[in-house]
Motif scaffolding. Sequence first.
Motif, PDB file in Angstrom:
ATOM      1  N   ALA A 119       0.821  -1.217   0.000  1.00 35.85           N
ATOM      2  CA  ALA A 119       0.000   0.000   0.000  1.00 35.85           C
ATOM      3  C   ALA A 119       0.852   1.264   0.000  1.00 35.85           C
ATOM      4  O   ALA A 119       0.422   2.305  -0.495  1.00 35.85           O
ATOM      5  N   GLY A 120       2.082   1.154   0.538  1.00 38.27           N
ATOM      6  CA  GLY A 120       2.959   2.322   0.591  1.00 38.27           C
ATOM      7  C   GLY A 120       3.396   2.806  -0.777  1.00 38.27           C
ATOM      8  O   GLY A 120       3.861   3.938  -0.927  1.00 38.27           O
ATOM      9  N   THR A 121       3.255   1.940  -1.798  1.00 42.92           N
ATOM     10  CA  THR A 121       3.675   2.325  -3.156  1.00 42.92           C
ATOM     11  C   THR A 121       2.526   2.968  -3.938  1.00 42.92           C
ATOM     12  O   THR A 121       2.700   3.330  -5.092  1.00 42.92           O
ATOM     13  N   PHE A 122       1.367   3.104  -3.321  1.00 46.22           N
ATOM     14  CA  PHE A 122       0.198   3.674  -4.011  1.00 46.22           C
ATOM     15  C   PHE A 122       0.331   5.198  -4.169  1.00 46.22           C
ATOM     16  O   PHE A 122       0.995   5.853  -3.362  1.00 46.22           O
ATOM     17  N   SER A 123      -0.365   5.707  -5.177  1.00 51.73           N
ATOM     18  CA  SER A 123      -0.443   7.168  -5.329  1.00 51.73           C
ATOM     19  C   SER A 123      -1.433   7.719  -4.299  1.00 51.73           C
ATOM     20  O   SER A 123      -2.165   6.951  -3.652  1.00 51.73           O
ATOM     21  N   GLY A 124      -1.479   9.038  -4.183  1.00 49.06           N
ATOM     22  CA  GLY A 124      -2.367   9.668  -3.205  1.00 49.06           C
ATOM     23  C   GLY A 124      -3.830   9.287  -3.404  1.00 49.06           C
ATOM     24  O   GLY A 124      -4.549   8.977  -2.447  1.00 49.06           O
ATOM     25  N   GLY A 125      -4.266   9.312  -4.661  1.00 54.55           N
ATOM     26  CA  GLY A 125      -5.662   8.994  -4.951  1.00 54.55           C
ATOM     27  C   GLY A 125      -6.000   7.549  -4.621  1.00 54.55           C
ATOM     28  O   GLY A 125      -7.064   7.248  -4.060  1.00 54.55           O
ATOM     29  N   GLN A 185      -5.939  13.844  -7.843  1.00 51.59           N
ATOM     30  CA  GLN A 185      -6.255  14.319  -9.191  1.00 51.59           C
ATOM     31  C   GLN A 185      -7.776  14.459  -9.370  1.00 51.59           C
ATOM     32  O   GLN A 185      -8.556  13.711  -8.761  1.00 51.59           O
ATOM     33  N   PRO A 186      -8.214  15.410 -10.233  1.00 51.78           N
ATOM     34  CA  PRO A 186      -9.644  15.762 -10.332  1.00 51.78           C
ATOM     35  C   PRO A 186     -10.577  14.582 -10.638  1.00 51.78           C
ATOM     36  O   PRO A 186     -11.667  14.516 -10.079  1.00 51.78           O
ATOM     37  N   ASN A 187     -10.173  13.657 -11.507  1.00 52.10           N
ATOM     38  CA  ASN A 187     -11.125  12.590 -11.857  1.00 52.10           C
ATOM     39  C   ASN A 187     -11.423  11.674 -10.660  1.00 52.10           C
ATOM     40  O   ASN A 187     -12.533  11.170 -10.499  1.00 52.10           O
ATOM     41  N   ILE A 188     -10.433  11.509  -9.775  1.00 51.70           N
ATOM     42  CA  ILE A 188     -10.682  10.683  -8.584  1.00 51.70           C
ATOM     43  C   ILE A 188     -11.532  11.452  -7.575  1.00 51.70           C
ATOM     44  O   ILE A 188     -12.393  10.886  -6.911  1.00 51.70           O
ATOM     45  N   VAL A 189     -11.319  12.767  -7.509  1.00 56.43           N
ATOM     46  CA  VAL A 189     -12.166  13.596  -6.636  1.00 56.43           C
ATOM     47  C   VAL A 189     -13.627  13.457  -7.069  1.00 56.43           C
ATOM     48  O   VAL A 189     -14.529  13.266  -6.243  1.00 56.43           O
ATOM     49  N   GLN A 190     -13.822  13.487  -8.384  1.00 55.81           N
ATOM     50  CA  GLN A 190     -15.186  13.355  -8.905  1.00 55.81           C
ATOM     51  C   GLN A 190     -15.764  11.971  -8.557  1.00 55.81           C
ATOM     52  O   GLN A 190     -16.928  11.843  -8.155  1.00 55.81           O
ATOM     53  N   GLU A 191     -14.924  10.964  -8.703  1.00 56.36           N
ATOM     54  CA  GLU A 191     -15.348   9.594  -8.389  1.00 56.36           C
ATOM     55  C   GLU A 191     -15.791   9.493  -6.930  1.00 56.36           C
ATOM     56  O   GLU A 191     -16.823   8.904  -6.610  1.00 56.36           O
ATOM     57  N   ILE A 192     -14.975  10.098  -6.048  1.00 56.42           N
ATOM     58  CA  ILE A 192     -15.298  10.066  -4.609  1.00 56.42           C
ATOM     59  C   ILE A 192     -16.592  10.826  -4.347  1.00 56.42           C
ATOM     60  O   ILE A 192     -17.444  10.397  -3.574  1.00 56.42           O
ATOM     61  N   LEU A 244     -16.853  19.616  -4.366  1.00 56.47           N
ATOM     62  CA  LEU A 244     -17.054  18.244  -3.882  1.00 56.47           C
ATOM     63  C   LEU A 244     -18.054  18.232  -2.730  1.00 56.47           C
ATOM     64  O   LEU A 244     -18.979  17.411  -2.698  1.00 56.47           O
ATOM     65  N   ALA A 245     -17.873  19.146  -1.791  1.00 57.82           N
ATOM     66  CA  ALA A 245     -18.747  19.178  -0.612  1.00 57.82           C
ATOM     67  C   ALA A 245     -20.200  19.401  -1.038  1.00 57.82           C
ATOM     68  O   ALA A 245     -21.109  18.709  -0.554  1.00 57.82           O
ATOM     69  N   LEU A 246     -20.420  20.326  -1.945  1.00 57.16           N
ATOM     70  CA  LEU A 246     -21.794  20.638  -2.359  1.00 57.16           C
ATOM     71  C   LEU A 246     -22.370  19.508  -3.211  1.00 57.16           C
ATOM     72  O   LEU A 246     -23.569  19.249  -3.182  1.00 57.16           O
ATOM     73  N   HIS A 247     -21.509  18.834  -3.970  1.00 55.50           N
ATOM     74  CA  HIS A 247     -21.977  17.746  -4.826  1.00 55.50           C
ATOM     75  C   HIS A 247     -22.363  16.510  -3.999  1.00 55.50           C
ATOM     76  O   HIS A 247     -23.373  15.857  -4.266  1.00 55.50           O
ATOM     77  N   ALA A 248     -21.556  16.232  -2.971  1.00 55.06           N
ATOM     78  CA  ALA A 248     -21.754  14.980  -2.244  1.00 55.06           C
ATOM     79  C   ALA A 248     -22.768  15.108  -1.101  1.00 55.06           C
ATOM     80  O   ALA A 248     -23.406  14.126  -0.722  1.00 55.06           O
ATOM     81  N   SER A 249     -22.924  16.325  -0.548  1.00 56.97           N
ATOM     82  CA  SER A 249     -23.717  16.466   0.676  1.00 56.97           C
ATOM     83  C   SER A 249     -25.159  16.849   0.387  1.00 56.97           C
ATOM     84  O   SER A 249     -25.449  17.580  -0.566  1.00 56.97           O
ATOM     85  N   GLY A 250     -26.054  16.412   1.256  1.00 59.31           N
ATOM     86  CA  GLY A 250     -27.434  16.830   1.181  1.00 59.31           C
ATOM     87  C   GLY A 250     -27.657  18.075   2.024  1.00 59.31           C
ATOM     88  O   GLY A 250     -28.561  18.872   1.795  1.00 59.31           O
ATOM     89  N   ARG A 251     -26.802  18.231   3.030  1.00 64.64           N
ATOM     90  CA  ARG A 251     -26.930  19.337   3.975  1.00 64.64           C
ATOM     91  C   ARG A 251     -25.514  19.763   4.356  1.00 64.64           C
ATOM     92  O   ARG A 251     -24.603  18.927   4.392  1.00 64.64           O
TER      93      ARG A 251
END
Lengths: 233, 320
Positions: free
Chosen positions: A131-137, A165-172, A196-203
């Motif tokens: 796991a230590g060899t993984f990228s941030g995303g 990176q943006p595409n992973i942020v969108q995925e999350i 991201l906060a406004l997209h993912a949250s209901g409140r």
Amino acid sequence: MLTVSGLKSGYGALPVLHGVDLAISAGEVVGLLGRNGAGKTTLLRTLGGALVAQAGTIRIDGRDVSRSRTYMRARAGIAHVPQGRGIFGRLTVEENLEVGTRAAGKIDVKRLLDEAYAHFPILRDRRRQMAGTFSGGQQQMLAIARALCGQPKALLLDEPSEGIQPNIVQEIGELVPRLARERGIAVLLVEQNLDLALHASGRCIVMDKGLIVHAAETSAFRNEELLAQFLAL
Amino acid sequence: MSNRTWFVTFATGILLLALLPNVVDGYMLGVMRDALIFGLFAASLDFFWGRTGILCFGHACFFGLGGYVMAIVSMMPDLAQQTLFGLVAAVAASALLAAVIGYFMFFGGVRGSYFTIVTLALAVIAQQVAVSWSDVTGGDTGLLGVPPLAFGALDLSGDIASYAAVAVILVVCLLGLRLVSVGPWGKVLTAIGDNEMRAAALGYNAAQRLTLTFTLSAAIAGLAGALYVAMAGLVAPDLIGLLLSTEVVVWVAIGGRGTLIGPVVGAVLVQRAQQEISSYNPSLWPLIIGCIFVLIVFLLPDGILSIAQRLRGVLPGRTR
């Protein structure tokens, strides 16, 4: 599901939270916004047990865990994914997930792993990789997947978009509300990335100087004046 | 170290242990037997240090306590099965001491270099107690006349018998520690070593796990101490003090931390080198071992067992 009342906390003699009240239902995603130093991370650390609550109560599914140690809170259903992810670099991806199943109790580990892989197929492809060899995303995905392996009732996410990176942020951003809905998890999402906060949250709720100063439906936060008032944007 | 590499190394080690009695005389077999006991001691330290990353700088406390308890119990005049009771008492005493120390330290939040410093102080205290409590420990002289290993009619005092007993115990302990290390318990220990707060946040009682692991590590150190005392026939304060605690750290570091086999190899090689070099010039040894230690830390931080892996990496035609 997660109910917090009058929560006070801080670092030694330095108080940070001055009485936070909060309630998140099962399946709901609540965005926690605020300027740097408002106390967002401190709130998450106090809920997770890394910091001791000086006053107030924290209830998960009706059970008071305010005085419980960190590992007991995890077993009670609170999963905290901190800033920096905190993955175990000396373990493989699969071992990270296996270690994450403890909070779920004695249940079918393979089934939990399969569920995690279903949400994050890339982890299955790389399950033998350290796991230590993984990228941030990838590490962020692993950290969320590992938290899910504990079958949490409440998920505390601290800036999952940080350094990703943006595409992973969108995925999350798409995954978090879906997970909350499908599994009935109460999610508290601390995020500087407003999209991201406004997209993912209901409140959304806004913290300032250790207090919650505003709470409203997400749609209300698409107002420039409100953002300027609370977030200096 | 991958599972396959470990077991190949382990099998090679067993083969060498089995062949040794055919190629060396009785004296050298005794020397190797004692070196293997110290190897077991080193492996016990490595089991804790290698997995959790927390260094105990007073591990000789448990080795020495095991030795003293073995000597005292097995020298009781009217006791039947002296060896058996001695070994059980030695292991239990070391485990109990570690459980008490571990409980207060780990549940009290003592970690990292603070743990190392406190355990270093414990080694100094233990040696002082061993010297001062002369009614029980024999003071500076220690206790002489500890009976050799014997289980009923089974006498293990001969060169080959005692060597074989030690070799079998070492192999069984190494295998057991390896299985624990790579199993679920070991993975959680690695996780705790990586990030204890995260492990706790996933539902693990880290302090309890560390205490139990430290206790198991100390129990094996106590077993090694008991074996050594039974083989040597005496116990003295130098088996419980700071010097031996330091030496075992050096053996583990030279052999390769976290490998379990490496520390055994390190212990055997360093002791053989010490005996050879000291026979030429006794004052030269500390200088040489100091230099070797510094070189290993800089050039081979994963110990001498990593030489083979490094060579594989640079040999032409090999991808890893």
